[in-house]
Design a protein around this motif. Structure first.
Motif, PDB file in Angstrom:
ATOM      1  N   LYS A 211      84.323  33.573  53.835  1.00  0.00           N
ATOM      2  CA  LYS A 211      84.707  34.932  54.187  1.00  0.00           C
ATOM      3  C   LYS A 211      83.677  35.602  55.095  1.00  0.00           C
ATOM      4  O   LYS A 211      83.926  36.677  55.628  1.00  0.00           O
ATOM      5  CB  LYS A 211      84.928  35.753  52.916  1.00  0.00           C
ATOM      6  CG  LYS A 211      86.252  35.373  52.253  1.00  0.00           C
ATOM      7  CD  LYS A 211      86.533  36.211  51.049  1.00  0.00           C
ATOM      8  CE  LYS A 211      86.022  35.542  49.809  1.00  0.00           C
ATOM      9  NZ  LYS A 211      86.260  36.359  48.617  1.00  0.00           N
ATOM     10  N   PRO A 214      83.909  35.266  59.925  1.00  0.00           N
ATOM     11  CA  PRO A 214      84.287  36.156  61.030  1.00  0.00           C
ATOM     12  C   PRO A 214      83.119  36.978  61.549  1.00  0.00           C
ATOM     13  O   PRO A 214      83.191  37.520  62.657  1.00  0.00           O
ATOM     14  CB  PRO A 214      85.366  37.065  60.433  1.00  0.00           C
ATOM     15  CG  PRO A 214      85.657  36.598  59.109  1.00  0.00           C
ATOM     16  CD  PRO A 214      84.688  35.573  58.718  1.00  0.00           C
ATOM     17  N   LEU A 253      97.048  39.061  61.857  1.00  0.00           N
ATOM     18  CA  LEU A 253      97.851  38.613  60.728  1.00  0.00           C
ATOM     19  C   LEU A 253      97.746  37.091  60.597  1.00  0.00           C
ATOM     20  O   LEU A 253      97.611  36.552  59.491  1.00  0.00           O
ATOM     21  CB  LEU A 253      99.308  39.035  60.925  1.00  0.00           C
ATOM     22  CG  LEU A 253     100.169  39.075  59.670  1.00  0.00           C
ATOM     23  CD1 LEU A 253      99.622  40.097  58.701  1.00  0.00           C
ATOM     24  CD2 LEU A 253     101.605  39.411  60.027  1.00  0.00           C
ATOM     25  N   LEU A 255      95.184  35.283  61.544  1.00  0.00           N
ATOM     26  CA  LEU A 255      93.856  34.980  61.003  1.00  0.00           C
ATOM     27  C   LEU A 255      93.825  35.177  59.498  1.00  0.00           C
ATOM     28  O   LEU A 255      93.241  34.383  58.757  1.00  0.00           O
ATOM     29  CB  LEU A 255      92.796  35.877  61.656  1.00  0.00           C
ATOM     30  CG  LEU A 255      92.479  35.637  63.119  1.00  0.00           C
ATOM     31  CD1 LEU A 255      91.230  36.403  63.508  1.00  0.00           C
ATOM     32  CD2 LEU A 255      92.272  34.169  63.380  1.00  0.00           C
ATOM     33  N   LEU A 256      94.475  36.273  59.049  1.00  0.00           N
ATOM     34  CA  LEU A 256      94.504  36.560  57.613  1.00  0.00           C
ATOM     35  C   LEU A 256      95.154  35.409  56.864  1.00  0.00           C
ATOM     36  O   LEU A 256      94.645  34.944  55.838  1.00  0.00           O
ATOM     37  CB  LEU A 256      95.267  37.863  57.365  1.00  0.00           C
ATOM     38  CG  LEU A 256      95.180  38.426  55.956  1.00  0.00           C
ATOM     39  CD1 LEU A 256      93.913  39.244  55.814  1.00  0.00           C
ATOM     40  CD2 LEU A 256      96.376  39.282  55.622  1.00  0.00           C
ATOM     41  N   TYR A 259      92.827  32.406  56.689  1.00  0.00           N
ATOM     42  CA  TYR A 259      91.787  32.521  55.677  1.00  0.00           C
ATOM     43  C   TYR A 259      92.353  32.421  54.267  1.00  0.00           C
ATOM     44  O   TYR A 259      91.719  31.830  53.382  1.00  0.00           O
ATOM     45  CB  TYR A 259      91.010  33.833  55.861  1.00  0.00           C
ATOM     46  CG  TYR A 259      89.926  33.702  56.875  1.00  0.00           C
ATOM     47  CD1 TYR A 259      88.800  32.945  56.609  1.00  0.00           C
ATOM     48  CD2 TYR A 259      90.026  34.305  58.120  1.00  0.00           C
ATOM     49  CE1 TYR A 259      87.801  32.797  57.543  1.00  0.00           C
ATOM     50  CE2 TYR A 259      89.034  34.160  59.066  1.00  0.00           C
ATOM     51  CZ  TYR A 259      87.919  33.409  58.773  1.00  0.00           C
ATOM     52  OH  TYR A 259      86.935  33.263  59.698  1.00  0.00           O
ATOM     53  N   LEU A 260      93.533  33.002  54.048  1.00  0.00           N
ATOM     54  CA  LEU A 260      94.145  32.904  52.725  1.00  0.00           C
ATOM     55  C   LEU A 260      94.394  31.448  52.366  1.00  0.00           C
ATOM     56  O   LEU A 260      94.071  31.002  51.257  1.00  0.00           O
ATOM     57  CB  LEU A 260      95.466  33.670  52.693  1.00  0.00           C
ATOM     58  CG  LEU A 260      95.368  35.181  52.519  1.00  0.00           C
ATOM     59  CD1 LEU A 260      96.750  35.800  52.492  1.00  0.00           C
ATOM     60  CD2 LEU A 260      94.631  35.504  51.244  1.00  0.00           C
ATOM     61  N   THR A 263      90.945  29.666  51.692  1.00  0.00           N
ATOM     62  CA  THR A 263      90.315  29.965  50.408  1.00  0.00           C
ATOM     63  C   THR A 263      91.132  29.383  49.259  1.00  0.00           C
ATOM     64  O   THR A 263      90.585  28.911  48.276  1.00  0.00           O
ATOM     65  CB  THR A 263      90.145  31.477  50.202  1.00  0.00           C
ATOM     66  OG1 THR A 263      91.375  32.125  50.500  1.00  0.00           O
ATOM     67  CG2 THR A 263      89.067  32.029  51.078  1.00  0.00           C
ATOM     68  N   LYS A 264      92.463  29.411  49.407  1.00  0.00           N
ATOM     69  CA  LYS A 264      93.328  28.873  48.352  1.00  0.00           C
ATOM     70  C   LYS A 264      93.096  27.373  48.199  1.00  0.00           C
ATOM     71  O   LYS A 264      92.957  26.868  47.090  1.00  0.00           O
ATOM     72  CB  LYS A 264      94.784  29.168  48.717  1.00  0.00           C
ATOM     73  CG  LYS A 264      95.750  29.087  47.583  1.00  0.00           C
ATOM     74  CD  LYS A 264      95.609  30.263  46.645  1.00  0.00           C
ATOM     75  CE  LYS A 264      96.286  29.947  45.319  1.00  0.00           C
ATOM     76  NZ  LYS A 264      95.744  30.722  44.225  1.00  0.00           N
TER      77      LYS A 264
END
Lengths: 287, 267
Positions: A211, A214, A253, A255-256, A259-260, A263-264
């Motif tokens: 996280k 970025p 969106l 990029l989000l 990252y989700l 991390t998942k």
């Protein structure tokens, strides 16, 4: 990229998007994802090494070394990591240049700091003024890596210090009873056993590190945030074949979601690893 | 110019009171301390308000995650997943561009200002992190306490309010203190993430970077910033320590949860 992209009739068709997403600049965006992964791949072991060093120093019997270790592990508690990033990138650069200045230009008598300028001789500049562009970029990226490693190494030192203390005292005592020296007990008993205690903290740290990627943008690296801002901002038909309005929302969106997913996936893998390492351990998580 | 004059000019510069232009020369220690200190106003503003508002949402989220009803549980889980699984930096950017769209549509134009928009993002972010902490604590409330409450005839809301919730808070408090510290640290991101600074009224890191850019000397402004943040962190630890003492006041001294501030626990 595709041959049909040269045909002006494709505009307004579905494969317009395929053409748009494969422009040269978008390749820059995709490469910056690789940059992020490379950064993680280099920084994680480096930070772990820094952390190990810090934890060992904090346990040292030599007082100055212990103070250094304690100080290093304490820095991240009170001060925002972003401040460290901004500080270290300039500070490291100036430190390297200053050292080179001292070595390469001993005859230079003027002070390095002149008012609001930082002046070193031309030979000490990093990278050299004559160096090609990619050297400059690589140098910036290298500084970012070292900065990340220093800051997250302090976090890791915290985790490892706690993990070393969590290993049951009896284990060390047994090792001593068998006649092992301090060094032997440390390497053969403590270090192999501490990982299981360190893993929850280290997986947390890995998430933190993901996280934090970025923030490369703030260090002046052309990373995914840079490209998303660059490509998303509105384009006039005069300057590009692919005019569009302000699409930054959609890029971020994307990029989000990236990252989700990342991390998942990490969470899933780390959980598997945790279960694997807990095998045969006398802890709650063991099966 | 005396230091007192500098403080009068720039002490409240971050909220637009005092001198209009930022200093252009001198850049002495007094200017550094005053301006970076005035920037701390914003860090405290964002941190304190987000913490207070986030606390209530976090409790709701924790209860939602622990709920048996699917329509309560799923949204809470997704909320936590999205805000904990993605970087705050990206959330700021994304939120800013959403607010920008809303502004163009004429809905809530004030959200594009950092004071409101970034605060909203920080509230939701901290709510997700603390919600997860409270959820974990809620699940580790000792079964015996709940059974004792049942035996005494507590039920429903009263059982929650008098027995379960205080224990949840007590168990969650050390981790929640950590979260509060991280939140204050995260406030430094606001003005570097899309949200524009209005008339150069920024936070502490904004001014520290201003000085570092002007003097090209990072060794003065950043340590000053660190000094302010260490003070702030100590204040947060002290304040949360008082609450921790109150939450643990019924326990015998040796069983009281010691406040252990370890940044590796969360985030």
């Amino acid at each position: 990229m595709f041959s049909f992209c040269t045909d002006p009739d494709t505009l307004g068709q579905a494969n317009w998007l395929a053409c748009y997403l494969t422009t040269g600049k978008h390749m820059g965006l995709y490469w910056s994802f690789v940059t992020v992964l490379v950064l993680l791949a280099i920084t994680a072991p480096l930070a772990l090494a820094f952390g190990f060093g810090g934890a060992v120093a904090a346990r040292s019997q030599i007082a100055p070394l212990r103070w250094f270790g304690k100080g290093y592990t304490a820095i991240v508690r009170g001060v925002p990591d972003i401040a460290f990033f901004m500080f270290f990138v300039i500070a490291l650069d100036q430190a390297f240049e200053w050292v080179r200045h001292r070595v390469l230009c001993p005859s230079w008598t003027e002070p390095v700091r002149q008012g609001n300028d930082f002046v070193v001789c031309a030979a000490a500049k990093l990278p050299l003024g004559t160096a090609p562009q990619w050297v400059h970029e690589l140098y910036g990226f290298g500084l970012a890596i070292v900065t990340f490693a220093i800051v997250y190494g302090a976090f890791a030192a915290n985790v490892l210090f706690g993990a070393m203390r969590a290993v049951p005292r009896g284990q060390i005592e047994t090792a001593e009873a068998y006649g092992m020296s301090r060094r032997q007990a440390f390497w053969r008993i403590l270090v192999p056993q501490m990982w299981i205690y360190a893993l929850p903290g280290l997986s947390n740290l890995w998430m933190l590190l993901i996280k934090a990627t970025p923030l490369l943008f703030l260090l002046g690296v052309e990373d995914i945030v840079y490209w998303a801002r660059e490509l998303g901002s509105s384009r006039q038909p005069r300057f590009t074949d692919y005019p569009h309005g302000d699409w930054r929302l959609w890029y971020f969106l994307g990029l989000l979601v990236f990252y989700l997913a990342f991390t998942k996936l990490s969470e899933f893998v780390l959980e598997r690893l945790m279960r694997r390492l807990s095998r045969g351990q006398a802890t709650m998580g063991a099966t | 110019m005396s230091c007192w004059q500098t403080i009068q000019d720039y002490g409240l510069r971050a909220i637009g009171i005092g001198e209009r232009l930022l200093p252009r020369e001198g850049y002495d220690l007094c200017q550094h301390f005053t301006l970076i200190g005035s920037g701390m106003i914003w860090n405290i503003y964002f941190g304190a308000l987000a913490l207070i508002a986030g606390f209530f949402i976090a409790n709701a989220v924790a209860l939602g995650k622990a709920s048996d009803r699917l329509w309560l549980r799923k949204p809470s889980e997704w909320f936590v997943l999205v805000f904990r699984g993605s970087p705050l930096f990206i959330q700021f950017f994304l939120a800013y561009f959403i607010f920008l769209r809303l502004k163009q549509a004429g809905v809530m134009p004030w959200l594009t200002a950092a004071q409101a928009g970034a605060l909203l993002v920080l509230i939701l972010n901290t709510a997700a992190y603390s919600g997860e902490i409270f959820f974990g604590a809620l699940r580790s409330v000792p079964r015996g306490e709940v059974e004792a409450a049942d035996a005494y005839g507590f039920s429903g809301w009263r059982r929650f309010r008098r027995i379960i919730w205080p224990t949840t808070l007590r168990l969650a408090w050390p981790a929640y203190t950590n979260e509060a510290i991280f939140l204050f640290h995260a406030t430094t991101l606001v003005f570097f993430s899309g949200f524009p600074t209005w008339k150069q009224q920024g936070d502490a890191l904004y001014y520290a970077r201003f000085f570092a850019d002007k003097t090209f000397n990072p060794f003065v402004p950043y340590p000053i910033l660190a000094f302010y943040f260490i003070l702030l962190t100590l204040a947060v630890i002290g304040l949360f320590g008082l609450v921790n003492r109150r939450l643990n006041r019924h326990l015998p001294a040796e069983r009281r949860a010691k406040m252990r501030i370890r940044p590796n626990l969360i985030r």
